[in-house]
Motif scaffolding. Sequence first.
Motif, PDB file in Angstrom:
ATOM      1  N   VAL A  96       0.861  -1.183   0.000  1.00 21.49           N
ATOM      2  CA  VAL A  96       0.000   0.000   0.000  1.00 21.49           C
ATOM      3  C   VAL A  96       0.903   1.240   0.000  1.00 21.49           C
ATOM      4  O   VAL A  96       1.455   1.635   1.021  1.00 21.49           O
ATOM      5  N   MET A 139     -13.715  -8.212   0.843  1.00 22.48           N
ATOM      6  CA  MET A 139     -12.655  -7.434   1.482  1.00 22.48           C
ATOM      7  C   MET A 139     -13.183  -6.876   2.795  1.00 22.48           C
ATOM      8  O   MET A 139     -14.360  -6.537   2.906  1.00 22.48           O
ATOM      9  N   ILE A 186      -0.422  -4.165   2.857  1.00 21.06           N
ATOM     10  CA  ILE A 186       0.520  -3.673   3.870  1.00 21.06           C
ATOM     11  C   ILE A 186       1.124  -2.330   3.483  1.00 21.06           C
ATOM     12  O   ILE A 186       1.729  -2.194   2.420  1.00 21.06           O
TER      13      ILE A 186
HETATM   14  C1  LIG Z   1      -3.996   2.290   4.419  1.00 26.37           C
HETATM   15  C2  LIG Z   1      -4.697   1.030   4.145  1.00 26.37           C
HETATM   16  C3  LIG Z   1      -4.031  -0.213   4.287  1.00 26.37           C
HETATM   17  C4  LIG Z   1      -2.623  -0.331   4.824  1.00 26.37           C
HETATM   18  O1  LIG Z   1      -2.644  -0.164   6.218  1.00 26.37           O
HETATM   19  P1  LIG Z   1      -1.329  -0.293   7.117  1.00 26.37           P
HETATM   20  O2  LIG Z   1      -1.862  -0.401   8.489  1.00 26.37           O
HETATM   21  O3  LIG Z   1      -0.531   0.943   6.872  1.00 26.37           O
HETATM   22  O4  LIG Z   1      -0.616  -1.521   6.685  1.00 26.37           O
HETATM   23  C5  LIG Z   1      -4.742  -1.356   3.932  1.00 26.37           C
HETATM   24  N1  LIG Z   1      -6.007  -1.299   3.473  1.00 26.37           N
HETATM   25  C6  LIG Z   1      -6.677  -0.143   3.338  1.00 26.37           C
HETATM   26  C7  LIG Z   1      -8.069  -0.162   2.825  1.00 26.37           C
HETATM   27  C8  LIG Z   1      -6.047   1.058   3.664  1.00 26.37           C
HETATM   28  O5  LIG Z   1      -6.727   2.200   3.543  1.00 26.37           O
END
Ligand SMILES: *Cc1c(COP(=O)(O)O)cnc(C)c1O
Length: 225
Positions: free
Chosen positions: A34, A159, A219
């Motif tokens: 991510v 999801m 992630i």
């Molecule tokens: C930001 C985000 C993530 C990643 O989250 P982290 O805690 O930084 O790993 C995953 N899924 C969605 C939908 C997000 O908005």
Amino acid sequence: MKNLETNLSRISKSIAQSCERSQRKPDELTLICVSKSVDINTTEKVVQLGLKHFAENRVEQFLEKKSYFDSNDDLVWHFIGNLQRRKVKHVINELDYFHALDSLKLAEEIQKRANHKIKCFIQVNVSGETSKQGIKPTEVISFIRDLSAFDSIEVVGLMTMAPYQATELQLHHYFSELRFLQASVRQLSLTYAPCTELSMGMTNDFPIAIEEGSTFIRIGTAFFS
Ligand SMILES: *Cc1c(COP(=O)(O)O)cnc(C)c1O
């Protein structure tokens, strides 16, 4: 930011351990980076480490990165998070996976703008937190049945996002609930909804998501902190 390579190897090791604990094969699982919180330069460094899957949650940044890496056909682009209907036309034919389908209005807009079948995850609000997007677990089946009218939408999976402060026990509960829902969708044998995938698990909870059957983990923080 610490060393990206160190972070990636820590993540990979943790994935391998969770797979071993739950007797799963690491190749059943796709790691999505991510990259929403970092610029193109930093994203490029992750590309150079061999990552193929990237996720963004803002239309402008998504398009900017997608076009910057345009010549790299190996990359797979995911859109996560809220997508406003008026912006659907800008991204829907550019993304490989859309993780946040949660209303018929949005489905209608996707149907109107798509020029090919779009791989979509239905976002489900398993915790019932009012701040979270997603449809209620009890409405998933009827929602997916209603999607039969939209031939540009393929429901590849479900999801969810678990609450940040959830306990381990709660996380197991939320993620297994999504897996049970997935099983009931698969039982319907709908050609437009194979629903073979589960997009669940973020920095704080991915080991548990893997134990509960996740196939796509998303992630961010663990890469970039
Ligand atoms: C930001 C985000 C993530 C990643 O989250 P982290 O805690 O930084 O790993 C995953 N899924 C969605 C939908 C997000 O908005």
